[in-house]
Structures are given as C-alpha cells and as structure tokens.
Write a protein that holds these residues in place. Structure first.
Motif, short mmCIF file in Angstrom:
data_model
loop_
_atom_site.label_atom_id
_atom_site.label_comp_id
_atom_site.label_asym_id
_atom_site.label_seq_id
_atom_site.Cartn_x
_atom_site.Cartn_y
_atom_site.Cartn_z
N VAL A 152 49.18 -9.20 0.13
CA VAL A 152 49.91 -7.95 -0.14
C VAL A 152 49.02 -6.72 0.01
N ASN A 153 47.74 -6.84 -0.33
CA ASN A 153 46.85 -5.68 -0.24
C ASN A 153 46.70 -5.17 1.20
N ALA A 154 46.82 -6.07 2.16
CA ALA A 154 46.72 -5.66 3.56
C ALA A 154 47.94 -4.85 3.98
N LEU A 155 49.08 -5.10 3.32
CA LEU A 155 50.32 -4.41 3.68
C LEU A 155 50.47 -3.06 2.97
N LEU A 156 49.87 -2.92 1.81
CA LEU A 156 50.12 -1.72 0.99
C LEU A 156 49.92 -0.40 1.73
N PRO A 157 48.86 -0.24 2.54
CA PRO A 157 48.70 1.05 3.24
C PRO A 157 49.79 1.31 4.28
N HIS A 158 50.53 0.26 4.68
CA HIS A 158 51.54 0.39 5.74
C HIS A 158 52.94 0.13 5.21
N LEU A 159 53.10 0.12 3.89
CA LEU A 159 54.35 -0.36 3.32
C LEU A 159 55.55 0.50 3.72
N LYS A 160 55.34 1.80 3.92
CA LYS A 160 56.46 2.66 4.31
C LYS A 160 57.03 2.23 5.66
N LYS A 161 56.14 1.99 6.63
CA LYS A 161 56.60 1.55 7.96
C LYS A 161 57.24 0.17 7.88
N VAL A 162 56.66 -0.70 7.06
CA VAL A 162 57.21 -2.05 6.92
C VAL A 162 58.60 -1.99 6.31
N MET A 163 58.76 -1.20 5.25
CA MET A 163 60.06 -1.08 4.58
C MET A 163 61.12 -0.56 5.56
N GLU A 164 60.77 0.44 6.32
CA GLU A 164 61.74 1.03 7.25
C GLU A 164 62.16 0.02 8.32
N PHE A 165 61.19 -0.77 8.80
CA PHE A 165 61.53 -1.80 9.78
C PHE A 165 62.42 -2.87 9.16
N MET A 166 62.11 -3.26 7.93
CA MET A 166 62.88 -4.33 7.29
C MET A 166 64.29 -3.87 6.93
N ILE A 167 64.45 -2.61 6.61
CA ILE A 167 65.80 -2.09 6.36
C ILE A 167 66.62 -2.14 7.66
N THR A 168 66.01 -1.70 8.75
CA THR A 168 66.70 -1.78 10.05
C THR A 168 67.04 -3.22 10.39
N SER A 169 66.12 -4.14 10.13
CA SER A 169 66.34 -5.55 10.45
C SER A 169 67.39 -6.17 9.54
N THR A 170 67.47 -5.72 8.30
CA THR A 170 68.49 -6.25 7.38
C THR A 170 69.88 -5.95 7.91
N GLY A 171 70.03 -4.84 8.62
CA GLY A 171 71.31 -4.49 9.20
C GLY A 171 71.43 -4.90 10.66
N ASP A 172 70.52 -5.74 11.14
CA ASP A 172 70.54 -6.16 12.54
C ASP A 172 71.84 -6.88 12.88
N LYS A 173 72.33 -6.66 14.09
CA LYS A 173 73.56 -7.32 14.52
C LYS A 173 73.38 -8.82 14.65
N ASN A 174 72.14 -9.25 14.88
CA ASN A 174 71.88 -10.68 14.98
C ASN A 174 71.70 -11.27 13.57
N GLU A 175 72.51 -12.26 13.25
CA GLU A 175 72.51 -12.81 11.89
C GLU A 175 71.18 -13.46 11.53
N GLU A 176 70.52 -14.09 12.49
CA GLU A 176 69.25 -14.75 12.20
C GLU A 176 68.20 -13.73 11.80
N VAL A 177 68.15 -12.61 12.50
CA VAL A 177 67.19 -11.55 12.16
C VAL A 177 67.51 -10.99 10.77
N ALA A 178 68.78 -10.74 10.51
CA ALA A 178 69.19 -10.17 9.23
C ALA A 178 68.84 -11.10 8.07
N LEU A 179 69.05 -12.40 8.25
CA LEU A 179 68.72 -13.35 7.19
C LEU A 179 67.23 -13.39 6.92
N GLU A 180 66.41 -13.38 7.98
CA GLU A 180 64.96 -13.36 7.78
C GLU A 180 64.54 -12.09 7.06
N ALA A 181 65.17 -10.97 7.39
CA ALA A 181 64.83 -9.70 6.75
C ALA A 181 65.19 -9.72 5.27
#
Length: 253
Positions: A152-181
């Motif tokens: 987790v410590n490696a992600l903390l400095p980049h968490l804003k970018k990670v969160m934004e990508f994961m929010i986009t992926s959670t709403g992905d049209k592909n169900e497999e991507v959305a489930l992983e997100a």
C-alpha cells in the motif's frame, strides 16, 4: 527455434512442452534456456517475441519463487525490468504477456527485484490505463488491488490517479473489468480497518462512486427472467449450506 514458429498453434504447443518440462525439473539446469528465451525478446520478428513471452509467462506462473532463488542466479533481477519495457509494445498480445508476467509477483511474498523496479512498474501501469484492450484493463485492476493489499505504501503517492482510474473502471461497459474494479473498493475498506488508511480518502469519492455502484446493481431484462419464481415462499424448505454460506468474488491474475 520452433518456439518462434510462424504458426501460433505450433508456438503455443512448443511453449507448453518447454514450460511443462521446466516446471517438472523445478528449473534446475534451465538457466541457458531462460537466457535464450530472454534473448528472443530482443528479436525483430514478432513470432519470436510472442513465442518467447508465451513460454516465459507460463514459467512465471508456475515457478515464481524459483525465479528469485539464489541457486538460479536470481533471474528475476534481469527479467522484471525487461518485461516492464514491453508495457509500451505496439502489439496488444505482447503488452498483455508482459503485464501478466510481472503481475505474478504481486503477492504477499513480493520479490526484492519487483520492489527495486516499483517506480518503473507503476509508471508503466499508468501508461496502460489508457489502453483500449479489455484484457489489459482487467490486469491493471488486478494489479492495483494486489498492490493495495500487499504494498500500500507504494500506491499512496499515486492514490488520486488510481482512484480515478478505478472509478472509471467500475463503470466500464465490460462486466469483467467492472467486477475486477469492484474488488478495489472492498480492499480500500479493509485497509481502513486493518492498516489505518485514512477514511477521508474514500469519502471524498463516494459522491461519484455510489451512483456507479448502484447503476451496476440494476437487473437487466434477462436477469429478471432468470429470477422469476425466486421470490416464491420456500420457508418450509430447509436451507442448504450453499444457500447461506458467504461468497466472495476474488481477482485472478
């Protein structure tokens, strides 16, 4: 040389034979073969790169600990930085191979070779977040979940970018991507409980995240047809173990 054959079927068959034999021997005495496969990655012929990566990915999956062993000369020290360079390869299968191979080492016993190359790995991941490939986006989601759980410590400095990508992926049209997100948000909550991750980090995204999650819960017409009769009264029927046992979706690399 047949591992770089022009026929994809032959390449995959030879790769399977090679990796099965390598795993049976626990890679003992296979250092020359590994070096040859890594050398093939430098070839200008796509078939050579594809065949070599196909075999190397299987070896990474089958023998991750052995690749970091002293008696083999710790080949991961050479392999991982080389794999990361292929994150920007123009061919999607090669990018997918490279990402999948590195992701094999994201578990609790993360090798020092990956920790030493974490900056380059994260940089490569963020480049791949713009990739159009569903399979690559799935692997990125898996990578961020594993990093959150194990580094987790490696992600903390980049968490804003990670969160934004994961929010986009959670709403992905592909169900497999959305489930992983969706796995990511479960991990965030667990990190808040067990590792004192600041709750404000997640709270600041709830206004955007919750509607996406709720939208993903809406049943399609096919789902509703499949559920017809599911609400019938069956209180007189004893519950089976699988009816009451919790089920959890888990990401696979």
């Amino acid at each position: 040389q047949t591992i770089g054959d022009e026929s994809k079927k032959i390449r995959k068959t030879i790769g399977h034979i090679v990796t099965t034999a390598a795993s049976k021997d626990k890679l003992k005495g296979w250092q020359p073969v590994l070096k040859e496969l890594l050398k093939m990655l430098e070839s200008n012929k796509y078939e050579h790169v594809d065949g070599a990566f196909n075999a190397l990915c299987k070896i990474c999956e089958d023998e991750p600990e052995r690749l970091d062993s002293q008696d083999l000369g710790r080949p991961l020290n050479t392999m991982l930085p080389l794999f990361i360079k292929f994150f920007v390869h123009p061919k999607e299968p090669i990018r997918r191979y490279a990402l999948g191979a590195v992701n094999q080492f994201l578990g609790p016993n993360m090798p020092q070779a990956l920790r030493a190359n974490m900056t380059g790995y994260l940089k490569g991941l963020f480049v791949l977040t713009k990739d159009s490939s569903v399979q690559i986006r799935k692997r990125i989601c898996q990578a961020f979940v594993l990093l959150l759980d194990n580094e987790v410590n490696a992600l903390l400095p980049h968490l804003k970018k990670v969160m934004e990508f994961m929010i986009t992926s959670t709403g992905d049209k592909n169900e497999e991507v959305a489930l992983e997100a969706c796995e990511f948000w479960t991990s965030v909550c667990e990190q808040q409980v067990h590792n004192n991750l600041d709750p404000a980090i997640l709270n600041s995204y709830l206004r955007v995240l919750v509607p996406i999650l709720l939208k993903g819960m809406v049943y399609s017409p096919l789902d509703l047809i499949g559920r017809m009769g599911a609400d019938e009264d069956d209180s007189h029927v004893p519950d089976r173990e699988q009816d009451i046992a919790p089920r959890h979706h888990s990401a696979k690399v």
